[in-house]
Design a protein around this motif. Structure first.
Motif, PDB file in Angstrom:
ATOM      1  N   TYR A 167      -2.471  -5.474  -0.886  1.00 29.41           N
ATOM      2  CA  TYR A 167      -2.484  -4.208  -1.636  1.00 29.41           C
ATOM      3  C   TYR A 167      -1.590  -4.294  -2.875  1.00 29.41           C
ATOM      4  O   TYR A 167      -0.869  -3.354  -3.213  1.00 29.41           O
ATOM      5  N   HIS A 192      -0.920   7.912  12.231  1.00 30.28           N
ATOM      6  CA  HIS A 192      -1.440   8.203  10.897  1.00 30.28           C
ATOM      7  C   HIS A 192      -2.917   7.812  10.869  1.00 30.28           C
ATOM      8  O   HIS A 192      -3.281   6.758  11.393  1.00 30.28           O
ATOM      9  N   TRP A 250      -6.884   4.876  13.031  1.00 32.95           N
ATOM     10  CA  TRP A 250      -5.462   5.190  13.220  1.00 32.95           C
ATOM     11  C   TRP A 250      -4.563   3.972  13.035  1.00 32.95           C
ATOM     12  O   TRP A 250      -4.965   2.831  13.257  1.00 32.95           O
ATOM     13  N   SER A 298      -5.894   6.668   8.514  1.00 38.98           N
ATOM     14  CA  SER A 298      -6.080   6.129   7.162  1.00 38.98           C
ATOM     15  C   SER A 298      -7.112   6.926   6.375  1.00 38.98           C
ATOM     16  O   SER A 298      -8.203   7.188   6.871  1.00 38.98           O
ATOM     17  N   ASP A 299      -6.776   7.303   5.150  1.00 39.72           N
ATOM     18  CA  ASP A 299      -7.733   8.008   4.278  1.00 39.72           C
ATOM     19  C   ASP A 299      -8.907   7.103   3.963  1.00 39.72           C
ATOM     20  O   ASP A 299     -10.025   7.552   3.765  1.00 39.72           O
ATOM     21  N   CYS A 331       0.837  -1.209   0.000  1.00 39.50           N
ATOM     22  CA  CYS A 331       0.000   0.000   0.000  1.00 39.50           C
ATOM     23  C   CYS A 331       0.870   1.257   0.000  1.00 39.50           C
ATOM     24  O   CYS A 331       2.055   1.215   0.333  1.00 39.50           O
ATOM     25  N   LYS A 332       0.270   2.388  -0.368  1.00 40.60           N
ATOM     26  CA  LYS A 332       1.034   3.633  -0.483  1.00 40.60           C
ATOM     27  C   LYS A 332       1.580   4.087   0.877  1.00 40.60           C
ATOM     28  O   LYS A 332       2.664   4.644   0.970  1.00 40.60           O
ATOM     29  N   TRP A 333       0.823   3.829   1.939  1.00 37.81           N
ATOM     30  CA  TRP A 333       1.283   4.195   3.280  1.00 37.81           C
ATOM     31  C   TRP A 333       2.567   3.430   3.620  1.00 37.81           C
ATOM     32  O   TRP A 333       3.539   4.022   4.102  1.00 37.81           O
ATOM     33  N   CYS A 334       2.583   2.137   3.364  1.00 37.89           N
ATOM     34  CA  CYS A 334       3.790   1.343   3.649  1.00 37.89           C
ATOM     35  C   CYS A 334       4.955   1.769   2.767  1.00 37.89           C
ATOM     36  O   CYS A 334       6.100   1.769   3.202  1.00 37.89           O
ATOM     37  N   ARG A 338       5.533   4.809   1.737  1.00 34.04           N
ATOM     38  CA  ARG A 338       6.083   6.048   2.289  1.00 34.04           C
ATOM     39  C   ARG A 338       6.765   5.840   3.634  1.00 34.04           C
ATOM     40  O   ARG A 338       7.837   6.376   3.881  1.00 34.04           O
ATOM     41  N   ARG A 339       6.120   5.069   4.527  1.00 40.90           N
ATOM     42  CA  ARG A 339       6.693   4.968   5.874  1.00 40.90           C
ATOM     43  C   ARG A 339       7.995   4.183   5.877  1.00 40.90           C
ATOM     44  O   ARG A 339       8.839   4.373   6.753  1.00 40.90           O
ATOM     45  N   GLN A 346       2.836   4.270  13.729  1.00 33.69           N
ATOM     46  CA  GLN A 346       4.138   3.836  13.233  1.00 33.69           C
ATOM     47  C   GLN A 346       5.121   3.915  14.396  1.00 33.69           C
ATOM     48  O   GLN A 346       5.172   4.930  15.084  1.00 33.69           O
TER      49      GLN A 346
END
Ligand SMILES: [Zn+2]
Ligand SMILES: [Zn+2]
Length: 142
Positions: A120, A64, A72, A66-67, A30-33, A35-36, A75
């Motif tokens: 994802y 964070h 929440w 989630s959109d 996923c995009k969150w993973c 970036r983080r 991290q």
């Protein structure tokens, strides 16, 4: 069977011991993973919280939201060296993940011993190849 496996961040200020086998390894694109971790995907070793003993005086948490779900995800990272340690999440309160690369010994996490799920995959980068014949999910399996 009793297990004691250890890991730590780059500088050693954060260390942990796990006392049981993980539930699984989740490889998340996923995009969150992305970036983080600053990488193609997160490789999370998923444990029951009660099986992780963590020396977390040096752990900083960043929350964070989630959109997608509005919930929440915290991290966890070392305040000194910034290493990614893993995360906890509102959606699944009983678990915490540890970043696979922080374990001292990787051999016990081989695919014949611990189930792996690729999630994802719909947002995977084309430079982050996903092997054939694995458990893969466009989104999540939950
Ligand atoms: Zn550190
Ligand atoms: Zn993810």
């Amino acid at each position: 069977m009793s297990i004691r496996k250890q890991g730590q961040c780059v500088c050693g200020a954060v260390s942990y011991t796990v006392i049981a086998q993980p539930k699984r390894i989740t490889i998340c694109h996923c995009k969150w993973c992305q970036r983080r971790t600053g990488s193609g995907f997160g490789v999370e070793v998923v444990f029951d919280k009660s099986h992780v003993q963590i020396n977390d005086d040096a752990v900083t948490r960043y929350r964070h939201i989630s959109d997608e779900s509005g919930r929440w995800l915290d991290q966890h990272f070392c305040s000194h060296c910034g290493s990614n340690i893993g995360f906890t999440l509102e959606a699944v309160p009983g678990i915490r993940t540890l970043a696979a690369g922080t374990f001292d010994d990787q051999t016990w996490l081989s695919s014949d011993k611990v189930e792996r799920k690729y999630v994802y995959t719909s947002s995977a980068q084309d430079w982050a190849d996903i092997p054939d014949n694995v458990d893969r999910y466009e989104k999540h399996f939950r």
